[in-house]
Design a protein around this motif. Structure first.
Motif, PDB file in Angstrom:
ATOM      1  N   ASP A  29       0.808  -1.218   0.000  1.00 12.75           N
ATOM      2  CA  ASP A  29       0.000   0.000   0.000  1.00 12.75           C
ATOM      3  C   ASP A  29       0.844   1.272   0.000  1.00 12.75           C
ATOM      4  O   ASP A  29       0.295   2.377  -0.074  1.00 12.75           O
ATOM      5  CB  ASP A  29      -0.924   0.021   1.217  1.00 12.75           C
ATOM      6  CG  ASP A  29      -2.009  -1.040   1.132  1.00 12.75           C
ATOM      7  OD1 ASP A  29      -2.535  -1.239   0.025  1.00 12.75           O
ATOM      8  OD2 ASP A  29      -2.306  -1.660   2.163  1.00 12.75           O
ATOM      9  N   LEU A  30       2.158   1.108   0.083  1.00  5.03           N
ATOM     10  CA  LEU A  30       3.023   2.278   0.202  1.00  5.03           C
ATOM     11  C   LEU A  30       2.927   3.187  -1.023  1.00  5.03           C
ATOM     12  O   LEU A  30       2.918   4.415  -0.904  1.00  5.03           O
ATOM     13  CB  LEU A  30       4.471   1.845   0.431  1.00  5.03           C
ATOM     14  CG  LEU A  30       5.437   2.955   0.873  1.00  5.03           C
ATOM     15  CD1 LEU A  30       4.949   3.612   2.149  1.00  5.03           C
ATOM     16  CD2 LEU A  30       6.831   2.382   1.069  1.00  5.03           C
ATOM     17  N   GLU A  31       2.827   2.596  -2.197  1.00  4.50           N
ATOM     18  CA  GLU A  31       2.730   3.405  -3.412  1.00  4.50           C
ATOM     19  C   GLU A  31       1.428   4.204  -3.433  1.00  4.50           C
ATOM     20  O   GLU A  31       1.406   5.341  -3.903  1.00  4.50           O
ATOM     21  CB  GLU A  31       2.828   2.513  -4.652  1.00  4.50           C
ATOM     22  CG  GLU A  31       4.217   1.972  -4.911  1.00  4.50           C
ATOM     23  CD  GLU A  31       5.268   3.068  -5.031  1.00  4.50           C
ATOM     24  OE1 GLU A  31       4.995   4.072  -5.733  1.00  4.50           O
ATOM     25  OE2 GLU A  31       6.336   2.942  -4.417  1.00  4.50           O
ATOM     26  N   SER A  32       0.349   3.607  -2.916  1.00  2.00           N
ATOM     27  CA  SER A  32      -0.931   4.328  -2.857  1.00  2.00           C
ATOM     28  C   SER A  32      -0.843   5.512  -1.901  1.00  2.00           C
ATOM     29  O   SER A  32      -1.392   6.591  -2.161  1.00  2.00           O
ATOM     30  CB  SER A  32      -2.056   3.383  -2.409  1.00  2.00           C
ATOM     31  OG  SER A  32      -2.248   2.347  -3.346  1.00  2.00           O
ATOM     32  N   ILE A  33      -0.134   5.308  -0.773  1.00  2.00           N
ATOM     33  CA  ILE A  33       0.057   6.395   0.188  1.00  2.00           C
ATOM     34  C   ILE A  33       0.895   7.501  -0.434  1.00  2.00           C
ATOM     35  O   ILE A  33       0.584   8.692  -0.315  1.00  2.00           O
ATOM     36  CB  ILE A  33       0.703   5.860   1.483  1.00  2.00           C
ATOM     37  CG1 ILE A  33      -0.253   4.906   2.198  1.00  2.00           C
ATOM     38  CG2 ILE A  33       1.097   7.020   2.407  1.00  2.00           C
ATOM     39  CD1 ILE A  33       0.348   4.203   3.387  1.00  2.00           C
ATOM     40  N   LYS A  38      -3.745   3.677   7.970  1.00  2.00           N
ATOM     41  CA  LYS A  38      -3.281   3.444   6.604  1.00  2.00           C
ATOM     42  C   LYS A  38      -4.382   3.786   5.612  1.00  2.00           C
ATOM     43  O   LYS A  38      -4.137   4.395   4.565  1.00  2.00           O
ATOM     44  CB  LYS A  38      -2.841   1.993   6.427  1.00  2.00           C
ATOM     45  CG  LYS A  38      -2.365   1.697   5.001  1.00  2.00           C
ATOM     46  CD  LYS A  38      -2.173   0.216   4.765  1.00  2.00           C
ATOM     47  CE  LYS A  38      -0.897  -0.274   5.370  1.00  2.00           C
ATOM     48  NZ  LYS A  38      -0.613  -1.677   4.964  1.00  2.00           N
ATOM     49  N   GLN A  39      -5.621   3.417   5.956  1.00  2.00           N
ATOM     50  CA  GLN A  39      -6.746   3.701   5.068  1.00  2.00           C
ATOM     51  C   GLN A  39      -6.973   5.212   4.941  1.00  2.00           C
ATOM     52  O   GLN A  39      -7.275   5.709   3.852  1.00  2.00           O
ATOM     53  CB  GLN A  39      -8.008   3.014   5.586  1.00  2.00           C
ATOM     54  CG  GLN A  39      -9.113   2.899   4.541  1.00  2.00           C
ATOM     55  CD  GLN A  39     -10.201   1.927   4.950  1.00  2.00           C
ATOM     56  OE1 GLN A  39     -10.182   1.359   6.057  1.00  2.00           O
ATOM     57  NE2 GLN A  39     -11.161   1.716   4.072  1.00  2.00           N
ATOM     58  N   PHE A  40      -6.822   5.938   6.039  1.00  2.00           N
ATOM     59  CA  PHE A  40      -6.938   7.390   5.983  1.00  2.00           C
ATOM     60  C   PHE A  40      -5.889   7.987   5.029  1.00  2.00           C
ATOM     61  O   PHE A  40      -6.167   8.944   4.310  1.00  2.00           O
ATOM     62  CB  PHE A  40      -6.741   8.003   7.375  1.00  2.00           C
ATOM     63  CG  PHE A  40      -7.963   7.943   8.255  1.00  2.00           C
ATOM     64  CD1 PHE A  40      -9.242   7.872   7.720  1.00  2.00           C
ATOM     65  CD2 PHE A  40      -7.841   7.986   9.635  1.00  2.00           C
ATOM     66  CE1 PHE A  40     -10.367   7.837   8.533  1.00  2.00           C
ATOM     67  CE2 PHE A  40      -8.950   7.951  10.461  1.00  2.00           C
ATOM     68  CZ  PHE A  40     -10.212   7.875   9.902  1.00  2.00           C
ATOM     69  N   LEU A  67       4.323   7.564   6.997  1.00  2.00           N
ATOM     70  CA  LEU A  67       4.685   8.827   6.365  1.00  2.00           C
ATOM     71  C   LEU A  67       6.182   8.915   6.085  1.00  2.00           C
ATOM     72  O   LEU A  67       6.598   9.451   5.053  1.00  2.00           O
ATOM     73  CB  LEU A  67       4.238  10.001   7.230  1.00  2.00           C
ATOM     74  CG  LEU A  67       2.729  10.250   7.294  1.00  2.00           C
ATOM     75  CD1 LEU A  67       2.424  11.457   8.187  1.00  2.00           C
ATOM     76  CD2 LEU A  67       2.136  10.475   5.915  1.00  2.00           C
ATOM     77  N   LEU A  68       6.994   8.378   6.991  1.00  2.00           N
ATOM     78  CA  LEU A  68       8.432   8.388   6.752  1.00  2.00           C
ATOM     79  C   LEU A  68       8.802   7.485   5.581  1.00  2.00           C
ATOM     80  O   LEU A  68       9.660   7.828   4.762  1.00  2.00           O
ATOM     81  CB  LEU A  68       9.190   7.952   8.009  1.00  2.00           C
ATOM     82  CG  LEU A  68       9.296   8.984   9.137  1.00  2.00           C
ATOM     83  CD1 LEU A  68       9.988   8.382  10.346  1.00  2.00           C
ATOM     84  CD2 LEU A  68      10.045  10.230   8.673  1.00  2.00           C
ATOM     85  N   GLN A  69       8.149   6.333   5.497  1.00  2.00           N
ATOM     86  CA  GLN A  69       8.418   5.446   4.365  1.00  2.00           C
ATOM     87  C   GLN A  69       8.017   6.107   3.051  1.00  2.00           C
ATOM     88  O   GLN A  69       8.640   5.872   2.010  1.00  2.00           O
ATOM     89  CB  GLN A  69       7.665   4.122   4.546  1.00  2.00           C
ATOM     90  CG  GLN A  69       8.264   3.217   5.611  1.00  2.00           C
ATOM     91  CD  GLN A  69       7.458   1.940   5.806  1.00  2.00           C
ATOM     92  OE1 GLN A  69       6.334   1.828   5.338  1.00  2.00           O
ATOM     93  NE2 GLN A  69       8.040   0.987   6.509  1.00  2.00           N
ATOM     94  N   ALA A  70       6.968   6.940   3.121  1.00  2.00           N
ATOM     95  CA  ALA A  70       6.545   7.657   1.920  1.00  2.00           C
ATOM     96  C   ALA A  70       7.334   8.952   1.732  1.00  2.00           C
ATOM     97  O   ALA A  70       7.216   9.607   0.699  1.00  2.00           O
ATOM     98  CB  ALA A  70       5.048   7.971   2.009  1.00  2.00           C
ATOM     99  N   GLY A  71       8.153   9.295   2.739  1.00  2.00           N
ATOM    100  CA  GLY A  71       9.018  10.468   2.649  1.00  2.00           C
ATOM    101  C   GLY A  71       8.288  11.791   2.656  1.00  2.00           C
ATOM    102  O   GLY A  71       8.663  12.703   1.908  1.00  2.00           O
ATOM    103  N   VAL A  72       7.262  11.914   3.495  1.00  2.00           N
ATOM    104  CA  VAL A  72       6.410  13.097   3.361  1.00  2.00           C
ATOM    105  C   VAL A  72       6.017  13.772   4.680  1.00  2.00           C
ATOM    106  O   VAL A  72       4.871  14.135   4.864  1.00  2.00           O
ATOM    107  CB  VAL A  72       5.126  12.749   2.580  1.00  2.00           C
ATOM    108  CG1 VAL A  72       5.414  12.490   1.140  1.00  2.00           C
ATOM    109  CG2 VAL A  72       4.411  11.551   3.205  1.00  2.00           C
ATOM    110  N   ILE A  73       6.945  13.981   5.606  1.00  2.00           N
ATOM    111  CA  ILE A  73       6.624  14.720   6.826  1.00  2.00           C
ATOM    112  C   ILE A  73       7.423  16.020   6.833  1.00  2.00           C
ATOM    113  O   ILE A  73       8.645  15.989   6.722  1.00  2.00           O
ATOM    114  CB  ILE A  73       6.961  13.927   8.103  1.00  2.00           C
ATOM    115  CG1 ILE A  73       6.137  12.655   8.193  1.00  2.00           C
ATOM    116  CG2 ILE A  73       6.693  14.778   9.349  1.00  2.00           C
ATOM    117  CD1 ILE A  73       6.422  11.836   9.430  1.00  2.00           C
ATOM    118  N   ASP A  74       6.720  17.155   6.937  1.00  2.00           N
ATOM    119  CA  ASP A  74       7.433  18.422   7.074  1.00  2.00           C
ATOM    120  C   ASP A  74       7.958  18.592   8.492  1.00  2.00           C
ATOM    121  O   ASP A  74       9.057  19.089   8.689  1.00  2.00           O
ATOM    122  CB  ASP A  74       6.505  19.590   6.720  1.00  2.00           C
ATOM    123  CG  ASP A  74       6.316  19.721   5.225  1.00  2.00           C
ATOM    124  OD1 ASP A  74       6.935  20.606   4.622  1.00  2.00           O
ATOM    125  OD2 ASP A  74       5.557  18.918   4.651  1.00  2.00           O
ATOM    126  N   GLY A  75       7.141  18.199   9.471  1.00  2.00           N
ATOM    127  CA  GLY A  75       7.588  18.329  10.841  1.00  2.00           C
ATOM    128  C   GLY A  75       6.445  18.283  11.819  1.00  2.00           C
ATOM    129  O   GLY A  75       5.278  18.121  11.444  1.00  2.00           O
TER     130      GLY A  75
END
Length: 314
Positions: free
Chosen positions: A45-49, A157-159, A190-198
């Motif tokens: 599901d990581l690609e979908s996230i 994950k669904q969210f 979110l870290l696996q998807a590389g998408v946290i600003d902070g």
């Protein structure tokens, strides 16, 4: 941080553990062979996230190790302050699964989530502000959500993968207190998807709160979540009659100011306690910053939004 596959046993030691695939808890787990081999399982599901999150410019978490410090009220008012710019689109994700409060505070309690081929549609508060919460999925708001870790993980994950946020400038995530399943699941994905600003860390001045908040700061550092800064809430009380300031939580060890000096963090703001905010959020029908635009608290929320924009856009 030891990752836990979504279909793992309740007592899974985590794929990063030395006991992965080898402990008694691993017996009968469908992931045992992969874990024992040392290979890192790839979440399908990581690609979908990544796809969903790619449409959102900035993702900000609101965290605190302590309950009752005002994370949810700060999330609500920060979102309103960000959305005060009509050219900015804002979403709020409420992952406090056992105690969701965003629908009430935004005045959209009782709304239903619509599902389509594009996914779940968040509930819109105003044209450029929307919210998603488990509260929209419950038949009765008084129902208790009694879930174990894996089920919480699956909902979060669904969210992240199924909510059709479309394009957002900011997604503000309201979290429960502590460093529990919700935090680990959210940060892991979110870290696996590389998408946290902070993250914004919320506290109150007294040492009892700061003790738990320091643990949350440690959690962020261990999981490599950038800390945008600290908000000290209820730093003082503004009298509704004379306008005078009274300290209700004495900062016996220096409060957030001293903690930020010790840990080299930015103290973003010190918010006053204002009973008018409680009334507005309980009712959910008005925006505090609009009804009390001249109040000190409304001005501080506006400045906090400016600070977050400045930090995220650097």
């Amino acid at each position: 941080m030891a990752d836990v596959p979504e279909n793992a046993n309740e007592s899974c030691p985590g794929t990063g553990s030395e006991n992965a695939g080898k402990s008694g808890a691993c017996a009968g787990c469908p992931n045992q062979g992969v874990c024992a081999s040392g290979e890192t399982p790839v979440d399908p599901d990581l690609e979908s996230i990544k796809f969903r999150m790619s449409a959102i410019k900035h993702k900000v978490l609101v965290l605190s190790g302590k309950g009752g410090v005002g994370k949810s009220s700060i999330t609500t008012n920060l979102a309103y302050a960000l959305a005060a710019d009509p050219n900015r689109t804002v979403g709020v994700l409420d992952i406090d699964i056992c105690g969701p409060s965003q629908p009430r505070m935004f005045g959209v309690e009782g709304q239903q989530v619509q599902s389509s081929a594009s996914g779940w549609s968040p509930v819109y508060v105003q044209e450029n502000l929307c919210v998603m919460s488990i509260a929209f999925l419950l038949e009765d708001r008084n129902n208790a959500v009694i879930w174990r870790g894996p089920r919480k993980f699956n909902l979060i994950k669904q969210f992240l993968k199924d909510v059709n946020w479309e394009e957002l400038d900011y997604l503000v995530v309201d979290t429960p207190p502590g460093t529990s399943d919700e935090h680990i699941s959210l940060v892991q994905l979110l870290l696996q998807a590389g998408v946290i600003d902070g993250a914004i860390i919320v506290t109150t001045p007294q040492e009892v709160a700061l003790l738990d908040v320091r643990k949350e700061i440690s959690f962020c550092k261990k999981t490599t979540v950038p800390i945008l800064g600290v908000v000290e809430n209820m730093s003082y009380h503004v009298c509704t009659h004379c306008g005078g300031e009274n300290v209700i939580f004495p900062p016996t060890t220096g409060g957030a100011t001293q903690m930020c000096k010790e840990l080299d963090l930015d103290l973003l703001t010190q918010l006053p306690h204002d009973t008018k905010l409680t009334n507005v959020l309980d009712d959910g029908k008005e925006v505090f910053a609009q009804k009390y635009a001249d109040s000190e608290l409304a001005k501080k929320f506006a400045r906090l939004a400016e600070q977050i924009v400045e930090k995220c856009e650097k």
